[in-house]
Design a protein around this motif. Structure first.
Motif, PDB file in Angstrom:
ATOM      1  N   ILE A   1       0.880  -1.182   0.000  1.00 36.31           N
ATOM      2  CA  ILE A   1       0.000   0.000   0.000  1.00 36.31           C
ATOM      3  C   ILE A   1       0.912   1.225   0.000  1.00 36.31           C
ATOM      4  CG2 ILE A   1      -2.020   1.085   1.024  1.00 36.31           C
ATOM      5  CD1 ILE A   1      -2.440  -1.319   2.788  1.00 36.31           C
ATOM      6  N   ILE A   2       0.623   2.140  -0.894  1.00 43.25           N
ATOM      7  CA  ILE A   2       1.390   3.385  -0.949  1.00 43.25           C
ATOM      8  C   ILE A   2       0.532   4.424  -0.236  1.00 43.25           C
ATOM      9  CG2 ILE A   2       2.375   5.101  -2.505  1.00 43.25           C
ATOM     10  CD1 ILE A   2       2.644   2.697  -4.523  1.00 43.25           C
ATOM     11  N   ILE A   3       1.010   4.835   0.919  1.00 32.94           N
ATOM     12  CA  ILE A   3       0.157   5.649   1.796  1.00 32.94           C
ATOM     13  C   ILE A   3       0.666   7.086   1.872  1.00 32.94           C
ATOM     14  CG2 ILE A   3      -0.806   5.839   4.134  1.00 32.94           C
ATOM     15  CD1 ILE A   3      -0.224   2.830   4.522  1.00 32.94           C
ATOM     16  N   GLY A   4      -0.172   8.031   1.473  1.00 32.93           N
ATOM     17  CA  GLY A   4       0.155   9.449   1.645  1.00 32.93           C
ATOM     18  C   GLY A   4      -0.015   9.800   3.106  1.00 32.93           C
ATOM     19  N   ILE A   5       1.069  10.339   3.721  1.00 37.28           N
ATOM     20  CA  ILE A   5       1.004  10.576   5.173  1.00 37.28           C
ATOM     21  C   ILE A   5       0.806  12.056   5.503  1.00 37.28           C
ATOM     22  CG2 ILE A   5       2.337   8.523   5.822  1.00 37.28           C
ATOM     23  CD1 ILE A   5       4.782  10.402   6.182  1.00 37.28           C
ATOM     24  N   GLY A   6       0.588  12.886   4.463  1.00 31.83           N
ATOM     25  CA  GLY A   6       0.449  14.323   4.726  1.00 31.83           C
ATOM     26  C   GLY A   6       1.817  14.961   4.822  1.00 31.83           C
ATOM     27  N   ALA A   7       1.820  16.298   4.679  1.00 36.64           N
ATOM     28  CA  ALA A   7       3.106  17.004   4.621  1.00 36.64           C
ATOM     29  C   ALA A   7       3.392  17.718   5.930  1.00 36.64           C
ATOM     30  CB  ALA A   7       3.097  17.988   3.453  1.00 36.64           C
ATOM     31  N   GLY A   8       3.832  16.993   6.924  1.00 38.76           N
ATOM     32  CA  GLY A   8       4.323  17.661   8.128  1.00 38.76           C
ATOM     33  C   GLY A   8       3.701  17.208   9.428  1.00 38.76           C
ATOM     34  N   ASP A   9       2.432  17.512   9.609  1.00 38.64           N
ATOM     35  CA  ASP A   9       1.791  17.256  10.903  1.00 38.64           C
ATOM     36  C   ASP A   9       1.166  15.861  10.896  1.00 38.64           C
ATOM     37  OD1 ASP A   9       0.138  17.261  13.128  1.00 38.64           O
ATOM     38  OD2 ASP A   9      -0.519  19.332  12.854  1.00 38.64           O
ATOM     39  N   PRO A  10       1.487  15.015  11.873  1.00 42.91           N
ATOM     40  CA  PRO A  10       0.859  13.684  11.911  1.00 42.91           C
ATOM     41  C   PRO A  10      -0.670  13.760  11.949  1.00 42.91           C
ATOM     42  CG  PRO A  10       2.640  13.807  13.499  1.00 42.91           C
ATOM     43  CD  PRO A  10       2.473  15.192  12.947  1.00 42.91           C
ATOM     44  N   ASP A  11      -1.203  14.906  12.383  1.00 42.22           N
ATOM     45  CA  ASP A  11      -2.662  15.064  12.378  1.00 42.22           C
ATOM     46  C   ASP A  11      -3.229  15.109  10.955  1.00 42.22           C
ATOM     47  OD1 ASP A  11      -2.705  15.117  15.098  1.00 42.22           O
ATOM     48  OD2 ASP A  11      -3.336  17.197  15.318  1.00 42.22           O
ATOM     49  N   TYR A  12      -2.369  15.254   9.967  1.00 43.75           N
ATOM     50  CA  TYR A  12      -2.858  15.231   8.583  1.00 43.75           C
ATOM     51  C   TYR A  12      -3.159  13.815   8.097  1.00 43.75           C
ATOM     52  CZ  TYR A  12      -1.205  20.071   8.291  1.00 43.75           C
ATOM     53  OH  TYR A  12      -0.993  21.403   8.509  1.00 43.75           O
ATOM     54  N   MET A  13      -2.853  12.825   8.890  1.00 45.87           N
ATOM     55  CA  MET A  13      -3.193  11.450   8.501  1.00 45.87           C
ATOM     56  C   MET A  13      -4.705  11.324   8.397  1.00 45.87           C
ATOM     57  SD  MET A  13      -0.659   9.244   8.142  1.00 45.87           S
ATOM     58  CE  MET A  13      -1.305   7.640   8.563  1.00 45.87           C
ATOM     59  N   THR A  14      -5.194  10.826   7.274  1.00 45.93           N
ATOM     60  CA  THR A  14      -6.645  10.647   7.122  1.00 45.93           C
ATOM     61  C   THR A  14      -7.068   9.335   7.802  1.00 45.93           C
ATOM     62  OG1 THR A  14      -6.423   9.416   5.082  1.00 45.93           O
ATOM     63  CG2 THR A  14      -6.579  11.811   4.871  1.00 45.93           C
ATOM     64  N   VAL A  15      -8.363   9.194   8.000  1.00 46.48           N
ATOM     65  CA  VAL A  15      -8.878   7.939   8.584  1.00 46.48           C
ATOM     66  C   VAL A  15      -8.515   6.779   7.654  1.00 46.48           C
ATOM     67  CG1 VAL A  15     -10.974   6.707   9.240  1.00 46.48           C
ATOM     68  CG2 VAL A  15     -10.745   9.138   9.784  1.00 46.48           C
ATOM     69  N   GLN A  16      -8.598   7.020   6.355  1.00 45.21           N
ATOM     70  CA  GLN A  16      -8.274   5.960   5.391  1.00 45.21           C
ATOM     71  C   GLN A  16      -6.793   5.561   5.503  1.00 45.21           C
ATOM     72  OE1 GLN A  16      -8.345   6.963   1.184  1.00 45.21           O
ATOM     73  NE2 GLN A  16      -9.599   5.160   0.777  1.00 45.21           N
ATOM     74  N   ALA A  17      -5.942   6.550   5.687  1.00 45.37           N
ATOM     75  CA  ALA A  17      -4.507   6.249   5.826  1.00 45.37           C
ATOM     76  C   ALA A  17      -4.254   5.463   7.121  1.00 45.37           C
ATOM     77  CB  ALA A  17      -3.694   7.552   5.817  1.00 45.37           C
ATOM     78  N   ILE A  18      -4.937   5.844   8.181  1.00 43.47           N
ATOM     79  CA  ILE A  18      -4.754   5.136   9.461  1.00 43.47           C
ATOM     80  C   ILE A  18      -5.249   3.691   9.329  1.00 43.47           C
ATOM     81  CG2 ILE A  18      -5.477   5.038  11.894  1.00 43.47           C
ATOM     82  CD1 ILE A  18      -5.581   8.162  11.772  1.00 43.47           C
ATOM     83  N   ASN A  19      -6.396   3.509   8.679  1.00 43.97           N
ATOM     84  CA  ASN A  19      -6.902   2.142   8.475  1.00 43.97           C
ATOM     85  C   ASN A  19      -5.918   1.321   7.652  1.00 43.97           C
ATOM     86  OD1 ASN A  19      -9.181   2.658   9.928  1.00 43.97           O
ATOM     87  ND2 ASN A  19     -10.458   3.128   8.151  1.00 43.97           N
ATOM     88  N   ALA A  20      -5.313   1.961   6.652  1.00 39.95           N
ATOM     89  CA  ALA A  20      -4.341   1.242   5.820  1.00 39.95           C
ATOM     90  C   ALA A  20      -3.114   0.856   6.644  1.00 39.95           C
ATOM     91  CB  ALA A  20      -3.940   2.110   4.626  1.00 39.95           C
ATOM     92  N   LEU A  21      -2.629   1.787   7.471  1.00 37.23           N
ATOM     93  CA  LEU A  21      -1.454   1.495   8.322  1.00 37.23           C
ATOM     94  C   LEU A  21      -1.672   0.231   9.130  1.00 37.23           C
ATOM     95  CD1 LEU A  21      -0.298   4.654  10.339  1.00 37.23           C
ATOM     96  CD2 LEU A  21       0.751   3.676   8.312  1.00 37.23           C
ATOM     97  N   ASN A  22      -2.919   0.081   9.588  1.00 39.76           N
ATOM     98  CA  ASN A  22      -3.241  -1.040  10.471  1.00 39.76           C
ATOM     99  C   ASN A  22      -3.380  -2.378   9.750  1.00 39.76           C
ATOM    100  OD1 ASN A  22      -3.613  -0.325  13.509  1.00 39.76           O
ATOM    101  ND2 ASN A  22      -4.306   1.466  12.376  1.00 39.76           N
ATOM    102  N   LYS A  23      -3.075  -2.384   8.451  1.00 39.31           N
ATOM    103  CA  LYS A  23      -3.076  -3.657   7.717  1.00 39.31           C
ATOM    104  C   LYS A  23      -1.656  -4.089   7.375  1.00 39.31           C
ATOM    105  CE  LYS A  23      -7.383  -2.682   5.333  1.00 39.31           C
ATOM    106  NZ  LYS A  23      -7.834  -1.845   4.227  1.00 39.31           N
ATOM    107  N   VAL A  24      -0.680  -3.255   7.734  1.00 42.37           N
ATOM    108  CA  VAL A  24       0.673  -3.448   7.196  1.00 42.37           C
ATOM    109  C   VAL A  24       1.554  -4.288   8.129  1.00 42.37           C
ATOM    110  CG1 VAL A  24       2.766  -2.208   6.500  1.00 42.37           C
ATOM    111  CG2 VAL A  24       0.506  -1.293   5.904  1.00 42.37           C
ATOM    112  N   ASP A  25       2.340  -5.177   7.526  1.00 39.33           N
ATOM    113  CA  ASP A  25       3.307  -5.983   8.284  1.00 39.33           C
ATOM    114  C   ASP A  25       4.711  -5.382   8.210  1.00 39.33           C
ATOM    115  OD1 ASP A  25       1.480  -8.310   8.815  1.00 39.33           O
ATOM    116  OD2 ASP A  25       1.435  -8.309   6.618  1.00 39.33           O
ATOM    117  N   VAL A  26       5.059  -4.852   7.051  1.00 37.66           N
ATOM    118  CA  VAL A  26       6.434  -4.371   6.845  1.00 37.66           C
ATOM    119  C   VAL A  26       6.410  -2.969   6.233  1.00 37.66           C
ATOM    120  CG1 VAL A  26       8.704  -4.983   5.928  1.00 37.66           C
ATOM    121  CG2 VAL A  26       6.949  -6.737   6.099  1.00 37.66           C
TER     122      VAL A  26
END
Ligand SMILES: C[S@@+](CC[C@H](N)C(=O)[O-])C[C@H]1O[C@@H](n2cnc3c(N)ncnc32)[C@H](O)[C@@H]1O
Length: 255
Positions: free
Chosen positions: A5-30
């Motif tokens: 998954i290629i996840i856009g994490i926003g430019a700077g503030d971790p608060d820019y992480m979208t709900v979709q990005a957070i859900n994607a993070l939670n599927k990742v092993d590596v």
């Protein structure tokens, strides 16, 4: 078939992480963590912070990969970039081959939005075009341009107007007569210095979305030397800088 998954994490503030990005993070092993020197060390830390903050009840691992630097000396810009991308592609293939196990999900965390001045999508497509069985999804992120306009509280476009987004190299060729808004990224030369300061307003931002954020705006002739001074000082203190700006033709200049 491997999956990333290629996840856009926003430019700077971790608060820019979208709900979709957070859900994607939670599927990742590596997680593939590119290691690219001083500037990138700060960005690399942020990637780790984002994972620590948003991933819950899941084990995952980071794989640090040394990323090649683009050759500084070159005669042809395009072939210089092509060679550099070929080397990055090798790093990605190594990661996929050596680090991503059967049935595991990998991820590449891309600064801002993956569609904007980032080569990850092109490189992944190039790997696939050579027959590598790889499936991938892309999660959009908040780009530096969105952060810039939000922080300056300005719309990106004038009513019905076009916007050009460009690396500074293109602005060096001049500000086209039929445009009134240009957003500039990747400018190590403060190319805005070359423009007629009476004709444009500038909205400038550095380290946007981070604790070191700096914002300056005004008529170009009135703020450009301040931007140069502030930029030089910040760059010296931190050892790197990331800045972007929007230039807009002044209404009184266009009549
Ligand atoms: C290689 S491009 C990547 C853009 C990124 N994909 C995005 O969506 O923002 C890097 C350029 O984006 C701009 N940039 C990215 N993040 C920034 C930030 N936090 N503050 C200021 N400029 C930024 C700078 O012009 C920098 O040279």
């Amino acid at each position: 078939m491997q999956k990333i998954i290629i996840i856009g994490i926003g430019a700077g503030d971790p608060d820019y992480m979208t709900v979709q990005a957070i859900n994607a993070l939670n599927k990742v092993d590596v997680f593939f963590i590119p290691n690219k020197g001083a500037e990138k060390a700060a960005l690399q830390r942020l990637r780790v912070e984002i994972c620590e903050r948003f991933i819950e009840n899941r084990t995952y691992r980071f794989v640090e990969v040394e990323m090649p630097e683009r050759a500084k000396e070159f005669s042809d810009y395009r072939s210089n970039v092509t060679d550099w991308h070929a080397q990055i592609e090798e790093s990605y293939v190594k990661f996929l081959t050596n680090e991503l196990g059967e049935g595991e999900c990998g991820a590449i965390l891309v600064w801002g939005d993956p569609a904007l001045y980032d080569s990850t999508l092109r490189i992944v497509e190039s790997i696939r075009s050579k027959g590598y069985a790889l499936e991938y999804d892309v999660i959009p992120g908040i780009s530096a341009i969105q952060v810039l306009t939000a922080k300056h509280r300005i719309p990106l476009n004038r009513i019905g107007g076009a916007v050009v987004l460009t690396p500074a190299r293109r602005l060096a060729e001049g500000f086209p007569d039929d445009l009134d808004t240009i957003v500039v990224v990747l400018d190590g030369e403060q190319t805005f210095k070359r423009l007629d300061g009476e004709v444009f307003d500038i909205y400038w931002g550095a380290y946007l979305g981070t604790a070191d954020e700096i914002l300056l705006a005004g008529k170009l002739s009135e703020v450009r030397s301040e931007i140069e001074t502030v930029r030089a000082r910040a760059r010296k203190e931190k050892g790197w800088i990331m800045d972007t700006y929007l230039l807009r033709r002044r209404q009184e200049a266009t009549g």
